[in-house]
Design a protein around this motif. Structure first.
Motif, PDB file in Angstrom:
ATOM      1  N   ASN A   1     -32.466  78.879 -22.809  1.00  0.00           N
ATOM      2  CA  ASN A   1     -32.789  79.612 -21.594  1.00  0.00           C
ATOM      3  C   ASN A   1     -31.735  79.382 -20.517  1.00  0.00           C
ATOM      4  O   ASN A   1     -32.055  79.172 -19.364  1.00  0.00           O
ATOM      5  N   GLY A   2     -30.473  79.333 -20.913  1.00  0.00           N
ATOM      6  CA  GLY A   2     -29.407  79.177 -19.944  1.00  0.00           C
ATOM      7  C   GLY A   2     -29.128  77.745 -19.554  1.00  0.00           C
ATOM      8  O   GLY A   2     -28.381  77.510 -18.622  1.00  0.00           O
ATOM      9  N   CYS A   3     -29.713  76.777 -20.226  1.00  0.00           N
ATOM     10  CA  CYS A   3     -29.463  75.368 -19.899  1.00  0.00           C
ATOM     11  C   CYS A   3     -28.025  75.021 -20.225  1.00  0.00           C
ATOM     12  O   CYS A   3     -27.548  75.277 -21.327  1.00  0.00           O
ATOM     13  N   THR A   4     -27.322  74.469 -19.263  1.00  0.00           N
ATOM     14  CA  THR A   4     -25.913  74.145 -19.473  1.00  0.00           C
ATOM     15  C   THR A   4     -25.681  72.680 -19.790  1.00  0.00           C
ATOM     16  O   THR A   4     -24.698  72.337 -20.426  1.00  0.00           O
ATOM     17  N   THR A   5     -26.552  71.810 -19.328  1.00  0.00           N
ATOM     18  CA  THR A   5     -26.276  70.385 -19.439  1.00  0.00           C
ATOM     19  C   THR A   5     -27.525  69.576 -19.738  1.00  0.00           C
ATOM     20  O   THR A   5     -28.376  69.421 -18.862  1.00  0.00           O
ATOM     21  N   PRO A   6     -27.638  69.038 -20.950  1.00  0.00           N
ATOM     22  CA  PRO A   6     -28.704  68.075 -21.206  1.00  0.00           C
ATOM     23  C   PRO A   6     -28.237  66.685 -20.784  1.00  0.00           C
ATOM     24  O   PRO A   6     -27.237  66.179 -21.290  1.00  0.00           O
ATOM     25  N   ILE A   7     -28.895  66.085 -19.822  1.00  0.00           N
ATOM     26  CA  ILE A   7     -28.568  64.722 -19.414  1.00  0.00           C
ATOM     27  C   ILE A   7     -29.649  63.782 -19.928  1.00  0.00           C
ATOM     28  O   ILE A   7     -30.759  64.205 -20.255  1.00  0.00           O
ATOM     29  N   VAL A   8     -29.323  62.512 -20.019  1.00  0.00           N
ATOM     30  CA  VAL A   8     -30.270  61.515 -20.508  1.00  0.00           C
ATOM     31  C   VAL A   8     -30.441  60.433 -19.442  1.00  0.00           C
ATOM     32  O   VAL A   8     -29.450  59.872 -18.951  1.00  0.00           O
ATOM     33  N   VAL A   9     -31.682  60.159 -19.076  1.00  0.00           N
ATOM     34  CA  VAL A   9     -32.012  59.081 -18.144  1.00  0.00           C
ATOM     35  C   VAL A   9     -32.494  57.887 -18.977  1.00  0.00           C
ATOM     36  O   VAL A   9     -33.473  57.995 -19.727  1.00  0.00           O
ATOM     37  N   ASN A  10     -31.785  56.777 -18.856  1.00  0.00           N
ATOM     38  CA  ASN A  10     -32.099  55.570 -19.621  1.00  0.00           C
ATOM     39  C   ASN A  10     -32.587  54.475 -18.680  1.00  0.00           C
ATOM     40  O   ASN A  10     -31.968  54.223 -17.637  1.00  0.00           O
ATOM     41  N   ILE A  11     -33.661  53.822 -19.060  1.00  0.00           N
ATOM     42  CA  ILE A  11     -34.230  52.739 -18.264  1.00  0.00           C
ATOM     43  C   ILE A  11     -34.485  51.536 -19.163  1.00  0.00           C
ATOM     44  O   ILE A  11     -35.066  51.673 -20.243  1.00  0.00           O
ATOM     45  N   LEU A  12     -34.009  50.364 -18.727  1.00  0.00           N
ATOM     46  CA  LEU A  12     -34.437  49.108 -19.335  1.00  0.00           C
ATOM     47  C   LEU A  12     -35.335  48.428 -18.318  1.00  0.00           C
ATOM     48  O   LEU A  12     -34.866  47.992 -17.255  1.00  0.00           O
ATOM     49  N   THR A  13     -36.622  48.368 -18.595  1.00  0.00           N
ATOM     50  CA  THR A  13     -37.582  47.862 -17.621  1.00  0.00           C
ATOM     51  C   THR A  13     -37.505  46.346 -17.490  1.00  0.00           C
ATOM     52  O   THR A  13     -37.020  45.653 -18.381  1.00  0.00           O
ATOM     53  N   ASP A  14     -38.011  45.860 -16.357  1.00  0.00           N
ATOM     54  CA  ASP A  14     -38.157  44.414 -16.185  1.00  0.00           C
ATOM     55  C   ASP A  14     -39.591  44.019 -16.542  1.00  0.00           C
ATOM     56  O   ASP A  14     -40.256  44.727 -17.299  1.00  0.00           O
ATOM     57  N   GLU A  15     -40.071  42.932 -15.999  1.00  0.00           N
ATOM     58  CA  GLU A  15     -41.407  42.454 -16.352  1.00  0.00           C
ATOM     59  C   GLU A  15     -42.522  43.292 -15.721  1.00  0.00           C
ATOM     60  O   GLU A  15     -43.692  43.114 -16.050  1.00  0.00           O
ATOM     61  N   TYR A  16     -42.163  44.182 -14.788  1.00  0.00           N
ATOM     62  CA  TYR A  16     -43.171  44.979 -14.081  1.00  0.00           C
ATOM     63  C   TYR A  16     -42.832  46.463 -14.213  1.00  0.00           C
ATOM     64  O   TYR A  16     -42.456  47.125 -13.237  1.00  0.00           O
ATOM     65  N   PRO A  17     -42.964  47.014 -15.410  1.00  0.00           N
ATOM     66  CA  PRO A  17     -42.497  48.382 -15.671  1.00  0.00           C
ATOM     67  C   PRO A  17     -43.260  49.454 -14.907  1.00  0.00           C
ATOM     68  O   PRO A  17     -42.685  50.504 -14.578  1.00  0.00           O
ATOM     69  N   ASP A  18     -44.530  49.225 -14.600  1.00  0.00           N
ATOM     70  CA  ASP A  18     -45.323  50.265 -13.946  1.00  0.00           C
ATOM     71  C   ASP A  18     -44.944  50.469 -12.486  1.00  0.00           C
ATOM     72  O   ASP A  18     -45.433  51.396 -11.837  1.00  0.00           O
TER      73      ASP A  18
END
Length: 270
Positions: A1-18
């Motif tokens: 649908n015209g998407c030009t760029t798939p980006i990826v958001v990466n997270i390494l959580t700490d002890e309090y992820p919520d």
């Protein structure tokens, strides 16, 4: 649908992820009647501590803001972090913030030019070689640092662009001198150094080792420091002009040339 760029958001959580959440907004086009940012994507709920999460987001061409928040106000504790990548290219990264942090970026994504010197005699981007030097103490894994570029006068004040984060220092790096070289473009910057244990760089050991840090650019020490508690922040500007010589002249007759001739700062081409 015209998407030009798939980006990826990466997270390494700490002890309090919520406590961690993030949002991506598309900035309203200046040529439209839109006054508010357009919501694009929100993070999933993080439930597992010290775990890796990745989300792929498909973005259309335009200007965006990535906002990450920690509800407790202490960011993502090391070794936790976040980053956004595009086909392996880093758009932004961080983790050492308090309640929130905002980064602006554009799609299509154009990576920051490499800081390596170019063989070309005609540089396209001017930057100045800058080094961060740290004499670590007996607990090197406690130490990390980050450099941000501050918003320009014509940009939204309070925003900052992530530039560089330290490598993770290892136990084997204790009491050694570590240097990181980067090339910074003209502008105002913020350097922040952290100690996860809260006791800074220590002067300890036998024989005694003196922990310290400094940042140098254009042959000049911009700032230095030693002991601090949990964190210390320094603001500085690039380029750094060389200081005039303070050596007095022994001649009583005026010279035909000045005793100090400022030299033009030569940028490191990329």
């Amino acid at each position: 649908n015209g998407c030009t760029t798939p980006i990826v958001v990466n997270i390494l959580t700490d002890e309090y992820p919520d406590e961690i959440s993030w949002t991506i907004y598309k900035v309203a086009d200046i040529n439209t009647a839109e006054e508010n940012n357009l919501f694009t994507k929100r993070s999933e709920r993080y439930s597992e501590g010290k775990s890796s999460y990745s989300q792929t987001v498909c973005l259309l061409e335009g200007e965006y803001k990535f906002a990450i928040k920690d509800y407790y106000g202490d960011g993502i504790e090391l070794p936790g972090y976040y980053n956004i990548t595009y086909y392996g290219e880093l758009i932004t990264a961080g983790g050492d913030f308090e309640r929130s942090e905002v980064t602006s970026f554009s799609i299509p994504w154009n990576p920051v030019p490499s800081a390596r010197p170019s063989l070309s005699s005609s540089p396209t981007v001017e930057c100045w070689p800058t080094s961060v030097n740290i004499r670590l103490d007996l607990w090197p894994k406690d130490i990390s640092w980050t450099i941000y570029k501050m918003a320009a006068a014509n940009e939204i004040q309070g925003e900052k662009l992530f530039i560089k984060r330290s490598d993770e220092y290892q136990v084997k790096d204790a009491v050694s001198l570590k240097s990181s070289l980067l090339c910074l473009q003209e502008g105002n910057y913020q350097f922040a150094i952290f100690d996860s244990h809260g006791d800074g760089l220590q002067n300890t050991g036998f024989p005694p080792y003196r922990g310290y840090y400094n940042l140098a650019s254009n042959g000049e020490i911009v700032f230095n420091g030693e002991w601090f508690r949990k964190s210390k922040t320094h603001s500085f500007s690039i380029p750094v002009l060389p200081k005039p010589s303070t050596i007095p002249s022994t001649s009583h007759t005026p010279s035909s040339s000045p005793s100090f001739v400022p030299t033009t700062t030569t940028p490191w081409p990329t």
